[in-house]
Design a protein around this motif. Structure first.
Motif, short mmCIF file in Angstrom:
data_model
loop_
_atom_site.label_atom_id
_atom_site.label_comp_id
_atom_site.label_asym_id
_atom_site.label_seq_id
_atom_site.Cartn_x
_atom_site.Cartn_y
_atom_site.Cartn_z
N LEU A 184 75.56 5.75 -7.81
CA LEU A 184 75.08 6.86 -8.62
C LEU A 184 74.01 6.41 -9.60
CD1 LEU A 184 78.41 8.78 -9.36
CD2 LEU A 184 76.57 9.49 -7.85
N LYS A 185 74.22 5.24 -10.21
CA LYS A 185 73.20 4.72 -11.13
C LYS A 185 71.89 4.46 -10.41
CE LYS A 185 76.30 2.58 -14.50
NZ LYS A 185 76.75 1.30 -15.10
N THR A 186 72.00 3.86 -9.21
CA THR A 186 70.79 3.58 -8.43
C THR A 186 70.09 4.87 -8.02
OG1 THR A 186 71.81 1.55 -7.60
CG2 THR A 186 69.90 2.40 -6.40
N GLY A 187 70.90 5.84 -7.55
CA GLY A 187 70.31 7.12 -7.16
C GLY A 187 69.70 7.86 -8.34
N LEU A 188 70.40 7.82 -9.48
CA LEU A 188 69.86 8.48 -10.67
C LEU A 188 68.58 7.83 -11.14
CD1 LEU A 188 70.32 10.67 -12.82
CD2 LEU A 188 71.67 8.99 -14.12
N GLN A 189 68.55 6.49 -11.08
CA GLN A 189 67.33 5.79 -11.48
C GLN A 189 66.18 6.11 -10.53
OE1 GLN A 189 67.05 4.03 -14.30
NE2 GLN A 189 64.85 3.82 -13.87
N SER A 190 66.51 6.16 -9.22
CA SER A 190 65.47 6.53 -8.24
C SER A 190 64.98 7.95 -8.48
CB SER A 190 66.03 6.38 -6.83
OG SER A 190 66.44 5.06 -6.58
N LEU A 240 97.35 -4.46 -6.52
CA LEU A 240 96.31 -4.58 -5.49
C LEU A 240 95.57 -3.26 -5.30
CD1 LEU A 240 98.32 -6.70 -2.91
CD2 LEU A 240 96.38 -7.47 -4.28
N ALA A 241 96.29 -2.14 -5.37
CA ALA A 241 95.62 -0.84 -5.27
C ALA A 241 94.70 -0.62 -6.46
CB ALA A 241 96.67 0.27 -5.18
N GLY A 242 95.09 -1.10 -7.64
CA GLY A 242 94.21 -1.00 -8.80
C GLY A 242 92.92 -1.76 -8.60
N VAL A 243 93.00 -2.94 -7.96
CA VAL A 243 91.79 -3.70 -7.64
C VAL A 243 90.90 -2.92 -6.70
CG1 VAL A 243 90.94 -5.80 -6.53
CG2 VAL A 243 92.90 -5.92 -8.08
N ALA A 244 91.52 -2.30 -5.66
CA ALA A 244 90.73 -1.53 -4.69
C ALA A 244 90.08 -0.32 -5.36
CB ALA A 244 91.64 -1.08 -3.55
N ILE A 245 90.84 0.40 -6.20
CA ILE A 245 90.28 1.57 -6.88
C ILE A 245 89.13 1.16 -7.78
CG2 ILE A 245 90.79 3.34 -8.61
CD1 ILE A 245 93.59 3.52 -7.42
N SER A 246 89.27 0.06 -8.48
CA SER A 246 88.20 -0.41 -9.36
C SER A 246 86.95 -0.74 -8.57
CB SER A 246 88.68 -1.64 -10.14
OG SER A 246 87.65 -2.17 -10.94
N ASP A 247 87.11 -1.40 -7.42
CA ASP A 247 85.95 -1.73 -6.61
C ASP A 247 85.29 -0.47 -6.04
OD1 ASP A 247 86.27 -4.34 -7.13
OD2 ASP A 247 86.91 -4.95 -5.12
N ILE A 248 86.12 0.48 -5.61
CA ILE A 248 85.56 1.72 -5.07
C ILE A 248 84.76 2.47 -6.14
CG2 ILE A 248 86.17 4.01 -4.18
CD1 ILE A 248 88.54 2.66 -2.76
N LEU A 249 85.35 2.58 -7.33
CA LEU A 249 84.65 3.27 -8.41
C LEU A 249 83.41 2.51 -8.86
CD1 LEU A 249 87.64 4.54 -10.58
CD2 LEU A 249 86.26 5.82 -8.96
N SER A 250 83.49 1.17 -8.86
CA SER A 250 82.31 0.38 -9.23
C SER A 250 81.18 0.59 -8.23
CB SER A 250 82.67 -1.10 -9.31
OG SER A 250 83.64 -1.34 -10.31
N THR A 251 81.53 0.64 -6.94
CA THR A 251 80.52 0.87 -5.92
C THR A 251 79.91 2.26 -6.04
OG1 THR A 251 81.70 -0.62 -4.41
CG2 THR A 251 80.08 0.88 -3.44
N LEU A 252 80.78 3.26 -6.27
CA LEU A 252 80.28 4.62 -6.40
C LEU A 252 79.40 4.78 -7.63
CD1 LEU A 252 83.42 6.74 -5.40
CD2 LEU A 252 81.34 6.36 -4.07
N THR A 253 79.86 4.24 -8.76
CA THR A 253 79.04 4.36 -9.98
C THR A 253 77.75 3.57 -9.85
OG1 THR A 253 80.34 2.53 -10.93
CG2 THR A 253 81.01 4.78 -11.49
N GLY A 254 77.80 2.41 -9.16
CA GLY A 254 76.56 1.68 -8.93
C GLY A 254 75.59 2.46 -8.08
#
Length: 486
Positions: A429-435, A413-427
């Motif tokens: 970052l991608k949005t900010g970098l694109q902007s 379950l912690a792996g699921v949470a870490i994956s979601d947190i990193l996905s949100t952060l990378t998303g």
């Protein structure tokens, strides 16, 4: 595209190898600091049994009466041990000797638990990858490899049943979910073999044979039941029960103890639900309604008869067909009232609240987030993770020993949470970098446009200035001509 997929597959493989190496190496500090020895009483007893197995063979082990254990009473080894750990170490020792690798059986026993902890990390990756995605699987594998609760029972020299049983537990769950997702009979057969190995290895197999029926009942209640669930669960009940009964320490308890009745009830319920669906597709609505009433009436009568028979059998036992340990899990006060020898064992006491932090570290804080994330994307896999986590939390609160069962669930379950947190952060970052890139491009276009405009203005000014010079040079000559004429 194929090159990108190959690179991703290679990166995942490399990460899994690094995680498995870390899981194995982190458990070797006792050997590095001291020496290669067997720790504690139970591991040393298992080591003696493994020695006997390698010297005298398989069949002699079943008939061996050890007069040095439980002295002076002795112990019948074949009918009182779960032999999965012993068979595993004995098989590895024989394989190494077959290839002329001279390794003593003690060294094999010392390093069995660290080796299977690496396998458990890989099994956790497979489970969470099937339930969620590969990113969550990698995070869960890394957490399983270094969670303190699991390390405490799988260090080098801790030659006990839990060293291989936790791997078998996670691997059963992985193969079960894989069978549900794919509907493959091959994976169903592998799931059956994994369950048989789990029963061979540890008495905690009762957790498996109760959690999976709870999951199947949840699928029935939520309308998720399909033929793939039946393919994964039915062989586990029919063939798995026969295989479990073939193990002497289990025997007929596989069909006579109340811990297994939930699986039989769930299997009957799945048959009824799938039969109703199949019949509904064959008959017209009126005939189906009549058939449903008839089947419900006959089923109710048959169920009443079965319930009366089960109650008649169960009520003959003062514990209602449950073992003392199982009743202790269902009623935490049972052992202290009726079986004080169970309550006297320190690892059978309820854990304190700080134990969850010391045994699970930050994974205990991330597991609730993993449950919430699983509810947001609820499917067959995430539903299983939720039920696994909730039931493991309850049982660990009754007996501190079962923190070992909770550890893989919390890590998943912690792996699921870490994956979601990193996905949100990378998303983000991608949005900010694109902007940022869009802003830079806009600024560059604006600057270049202004530069071009200023260049055009300079050109027009220069042209106007040159035209004015020509005019000014012509005007005085005319004036001069007029003056000279005057």
């Amino acid at each position: 595209m194929s090159a990108v997929n190959a690179w991703g597959w290679g990166a995942r493989t490399l990460l899994l190898l690094l995680i498995a190496t870390m899981s194995f190496s982190i458990r070797l500090f006792s050997v590095v600091k001291y020496e290669s020895v067997i720790h504690e009483f139970d591991p040393y007893f298992n080591y003696r049994v493994t020695q006997f197995l390698t010297k005298n063979g398989f069949y002699n082990l079943w008939d061996w009466f050890d007069d040095r254990t439980w002295y002076p009473l002795g112990r019948v080894i074949g009918g009182t041990v779960y032999p999965g750990l012993i068979y595993t170490a004995g098989a590895m020792c024989n394989i190494l000797h077959f290839f002329n690798i001279p390794v003593h059986v003690q060294e094999v026993c010392v390093f069995t638990a660290p080796l299977f902890s690496a396998f458990c990390s890989l099994a956790a990756y497979g489970l969470v990858s099937e339930c969620r995605d590969t990113g969550a699987g990698l995070a869960a594998a890394a957490l399983v490899g270094m969670v303190p609760s699991y390390i405490s029972r799988s260090v080098a020299g801790s030659y006990d049943n839990e060293g291989v049983a936790i791997f078998a537990l996670v691997f059963v769950f992985y193969t079960f979910i894989k069978t549900v997702n794919t509907g493959s009979l091959r994976w169903g057969t592998l799931n059956l073999m994994a369950y048989f190995y789990m029963v061979l290895s540890w008495g905690g197999y009762s957790f498996v044979i109760n959690l999976i029926p709870i999951y199947c009942l949840a699928c029935v209640a939520t309308g998720r039941l399909t033929g793939r669930h039946y393919l994964a669960f039915a062989p586990l009940v029919f063939v798995g029960t026969l295989l479990a009964a073939s193990i002497p320490v289990v025997g007929f308890n596989a069909v006579l103890m109340s811990e297994h009745f939930g699986a039989f009830f769930t299997c009957a319920t799945m048959h009824a639900v799938l039969l109703v669906r199949w019949t509904k597709g064959l008959l017209p609505p009126r005939q189906f309604e009549f058939a449903t009433r008839l089947v419900l009436l006959a089923g109710a009568c048959a169920l009443a008869g079965v319930v009366l028979m089960v109650l008649g059998y169960v009520l003959q036992s003062p514990t209602f067909g449950w073992t003392g340990r199982s009743l202790t899990l269902l009623d935490p006060t049972y052992a202290s009232r009726f079986v004080p020898i169970i309550a006297s064992v320190s690892e059978h006491q309820p854990p304190s609240w700080p134990s969850y932090i010391t045994d699970l570290h930050f994974a205990a804080l991330l597991a609730p987030a993993g449950i919430m994330s699983s509810f947001r994307k609820l499917d067959n896999g995430t539903l299983f993770l939720i039920l696994y986590g909730i039931t493991a939390v309850y049982f660990s609160g009754v007996m501190v020993r079962l923190m070992l069962v909770l550890a893989p669930a919390v890590c998943c379950l912690a792996g699921v949470a870490i994956s979601d947190i990193l996905s949100t952060l990378t998303g983000s970052l991608k949005t900010g970098l694109q902007s940022f890139k869009d802003a830079i491009n806009g600024i560059s276009r604006t600057v270049s446009g202004r530069f071009l405009d200023s260049g055009a203005d300079d050109d027009s000014t220069a042209a106007a200035t040159s035209d004015g010079g020509v005019l000014s040079s012509k005007t005085p000559s005319k004036k001069g001509g007029r003056r000279s004429g005057r």
